[in-house]
Design a protein around this motif. Structure first.
Motif, PDB file in Angstrom:
ATOM      1  N   LEU A 151       1.116  -1.246   0.683  1.00 22.79           N
ATOM      2  CA  LEU A 151      -0.127  -0.008   0.054  1.00 22.79           C
ATOM      3  C   LEU A 151       0.285   1.433   0.010  1.00 22.79           C
ATOM      4  N   CYS A 152       0.711   2.482  -0.735  1.00 22.57           N
ATOM      5  CA  CYS A 152       1.300   3.747  -0.936  1.00 22.57           C
ATOM      6  C   CYS A 152       0.254   4.816  -0.055  1.00 22.57           C
ATOM      7  N   ALA A 153       0.591   5.143   0.440  1.00 18.53           N
ATOM      8  CA  ALA A 153      -0.224   6.311   0.991  1.00 18.53           C
ATOM      9  C   ALA A 153       0.270   7.753   0.893  1.00 18.53           C
ATOM     10  N   THR A 154      -0.192   8.667   1.409  1.00 18.96           N
ATOM     11  CA  THR A 154       0.584  10.211   1.391  1.00 18.96           C
ATOM     12  C   THR A 154       0.045  10.606   2.617  1.00 18.96           C
ATOM     13  N   SER A 155       0.782  11.502   2.822  1.00 18.13           N
ATOM     14  CA  SER A 155       0.123  12.811   3.550  1.00 18.13           C
ATOM     15  C   SER A 155       0.303  13.958   3.034  1.00 18.13           C
ATOM     16  N   TYR A 156       0.052  15.351   4.389  1.00 18.14           N
ATOM     17  CA  TYR A 156       0.391  17.208   3.275  1.00 18.14           C
ATOM     18  C   TYR A 156       1.552  17.154   3.797  1.00 18.14           C
ATOM     19  N   ARG A 157       1.401  16.880   5.507  1.00 16.74           N
ATOM     20  CA  ARG A 157       3.014  16.850   6.072  1.00 16.74           C
ATOM     21  C   ARG A 157       2.808  15.557   6.789  1.00 16.74           C
ATOM     22  N   SER A 158       4.057  15.677   7.989  1.00 17.36           N
ATOM     23  CA  SER A 158       4.553  14.287   8.100  1.00 17.36           C
ATOM     24  C   SER A 158       4.036  14.646   9.599  1.00 17.36           C
ATOM     25  N   GLY A 159       3.226  15.570  10.439  1.00 20.16           N
ATOM     26  CA  GLY A 159       2.772  16.168  11.317  1.00 20.16           C
ATOM     27  C   GLY A 159       1.931  14.867  12.014  1.00 20.16           C
ATOM     28  N   ALA A 160       1.909  14.019  13.799  1.00 20.73           N
ATOM     29  CA  ALA A 160       1.289  13.010  13.935  1.00 20.73           C
ATOM     30  C   ALA A 160      -0.226  13.295  13.366  1.00 20.73           C
ATOM     31  N   ARG A 161      -0.702  13.955  13.527  1.00 20.68           N
ATOM     32  CA  ARG A 161      -2.076  14.299  13.230  1.00 20.68           C
ATOM     33  C   ARG A 161      -2.884  14.724  11.716  1.00 20.68           C
ATOM     34  N   ASP A 162      -1.930  13.833  11.151  1.00 16.75           N
ATOM     35  CA  ASP A 162      -2.368  14.452   9.671  1.00 16.75           C
ATOM     36  C   ASP A 162      -2.452  12.515   9.010  1.00 16.75           C
ATOM     37  N   GLU A 163      -4.179  12.621   8.923  1.00 14.13           N
ATOM     38  CA  GLU A 163      -4.645  11.569   8.013  1.00 14.13           C
ATOM     39  C   GLU A 163      -3.270  11.371   6.569  1.00 14.13           C
ATOM     40  N   GLN A 164      -3.793   9.717   6.631  1.00 17.16           N
ATOM     41  CA  GLN A 164      -3.227   9.595   5.619  1.00 17.16           C
ATOM     42  C   GLN A 164      -4.370   9.109   3.933  1.00 17.16           C
ATOM     43  N   PHE A 165      -3.461   9.004   2.913  1.00 21.32           N
ATOM     44  CA  PHE A 165      -4.190   8.743   2.161  1.00 21.32           C
ATOM     45  C   PHE A 165      -4.218   7.883   1.662  1.00 21.32           C
ATOM     46  N   PHE A 166      -5.090   6.429   1.272  1.00 16.73           N
ATOM     47  CA  PHE A 166      -4.439   5.369   0.408  1.00 16.73           C
ATOM     48  C   PHE A 166      -4.382   5.312  -0.876  1.00 16.73           C
ATOM     49  N   GLY A 167      -3.597   4.499  -1.281  1.00 17.48           N
ATOM     50  CA  GLY A 167      -3.831   4.144  -2.730  1.00 17.48           C
ATOM     51  C   GLY A 167      -4.682   2.930  -2.204  1.00 17.48           C
ATOM     52  N   PRO A 168      -5.385   2.318  -3.887  1.00 14.74           N
ATOM     53  CA  PRO A 168      -5.725   1.158  -4.343  1.00 14.74           C
ATOM     54  C   PRO A 168      -5.025  -0.703  -2.985  1.00 14.74           C
ATOM     55  N   GLY A 169      -3.472   0.253  -3.702  1.00 12.65           N
ATOM     56  CA  GLY A 169      -2.808  -1.507  -3.394  1.00 12.65           C
ATOM     57  C   GLY A 169      -2.363  -1.953  -4.916  1.00 12.65           C
ATOM     58  N   THR A 170      -1.049  -2.623  -4.654  1.00 11.36           N
ATOM     59  CA  THR A 170      -0.158  -3.817  -5.404  1.00 11.36           C
ATOM     60  C   THR A 170      -0.491  -5.050  -4.875  1.00 11.36           C
ATOM     61  N   ARG A 171      -1.076  -6.412  -5.067  1.00  7.36           N
ATOM     62  CA  ARG A 171      -1.148  -7.340  -4.828  1.00  7.36           C
ATOM     63  C   ARG A 171      -0.173  -8.196  -5.646  1.00  7.36           C
ATOM     64  N   LEU A 172       1.564  -8.102  -4.608  1.00  5.18           N
ATOM     65  CA  LEU A 172       2.625  -9.753  -5.127  1.00  5.18           C
ATOM     66  C   LEU A 172       2.848 -10.800  -4.563  1.00  5.18           C
TER      67      LEU A 172
END
Lengths: 115, 114
Positions: B90-111
């Motif tokens: 799973l890849c995810a992103t967040s605007y900042r690295s602060g602990a309060r920021d939620e992360q947005f996930f991609g759909p994933g790659t099944r290996l």
């Protein structure tokens, strides 16, 4: 060390009934708490988070969660379950007092809503 | 819609054959993460980038590497996949690295590793 416990592997509820998915946490300081939902073969979707303030947090799709500091719990709730709510739910925590960005996830709870 | 995209969704490789998984984002977030999720387990963070700064988790095997050539793209390289590396990534992103920021996930790659 930070940790999250989701004591139930599976929760079964009938459509229209209220649902609760339990989560307890352990952190050395004050937590930031999150709930995510994962549908089959999909990534995680953010539902809601507790940062500060009101202990009752409202999120997406009618979900809410109640932060209880004395019980170190952050249970996910919904007043009336839908069949489409059936999915895998993850509680996650971060210690706001620590550096680093890793979300610590619970092992997940499968919610099954029957029609 | 702004989003996190992962390609491919399903990847099959052979034991020991290098493989690269791709993640791109249109959210213009500063932070990108890679998680490994094995069957019936919680996602586990492998590493993350804050802008160009790479941060490896202490227990991430050396077999896993990452590249972030620009803000939008991040790659996960598995140098010599073993059977135990079969998982959802799973890849995810967040605007900042602060602990309060939620992360947005991609759909994933099944290996799958054969």
């Amino acid at each position: 060390a930070q940790s999250v416990a989701q004591p139930e592997d599976q929760v079964n509820v009938a459509e229209g009934n209220p649902l609760t998915v339990k989560c307890t946490y352990s952190v050395s300081g004050n937590p930031y708490l999150f709930w995510y939902v994962q549908y089959p073969n999909r990534g995680l979707q953010f539902l809601l988070k507790y940062i500060t303030g009101d202990n009752l947090v409202k999120g997406s799709y009618g979900f809410e969660a109640e932060f209880n500091k004395s019980q170190t719990s952050f249970h996910l709730k919904k007043p009336s379950a839908l069949v489409s709510d059936s999915a895998l739910y993850f509680c996650a925590v971060r210690d706001r007092g620590q550096a680093g960005t890793a979300l610590i996830f619970g092992k997940g709870t499968t919610l099954s809503v029957s029609s | 819609d702004a989003m996190v995209i992962q390609n491919p969704r399903y990847q099959v490789t052979q034991f020991g054959k290098p493989v690269t998984l791709s993640c791109s984002q249109t959210l213009n977030h500063n932070v990108m993460y890679w998680y490994q999720q094995k069957s019936s387990q919680a996602p586990k963070l492998l590493f993350h980038y804050y802008d160009k700064d790479f941060n490896n988790e202490a227990d991430t095997p050396d077999n896993f590497q990452s590249r972030r050539p620009n803000t939008s793209f991040c790659f996960l390289d598995i140098r010599s996949p073993g059977l135990g590396d079969a998982a959802m990534y799973l890849c995810a992103t967040s605007y900042r690295s602060g602990a309060r920021d939620e992360q947005f996930f991609g759909p994933g790659t099944r290996l799958t590793v054969l």
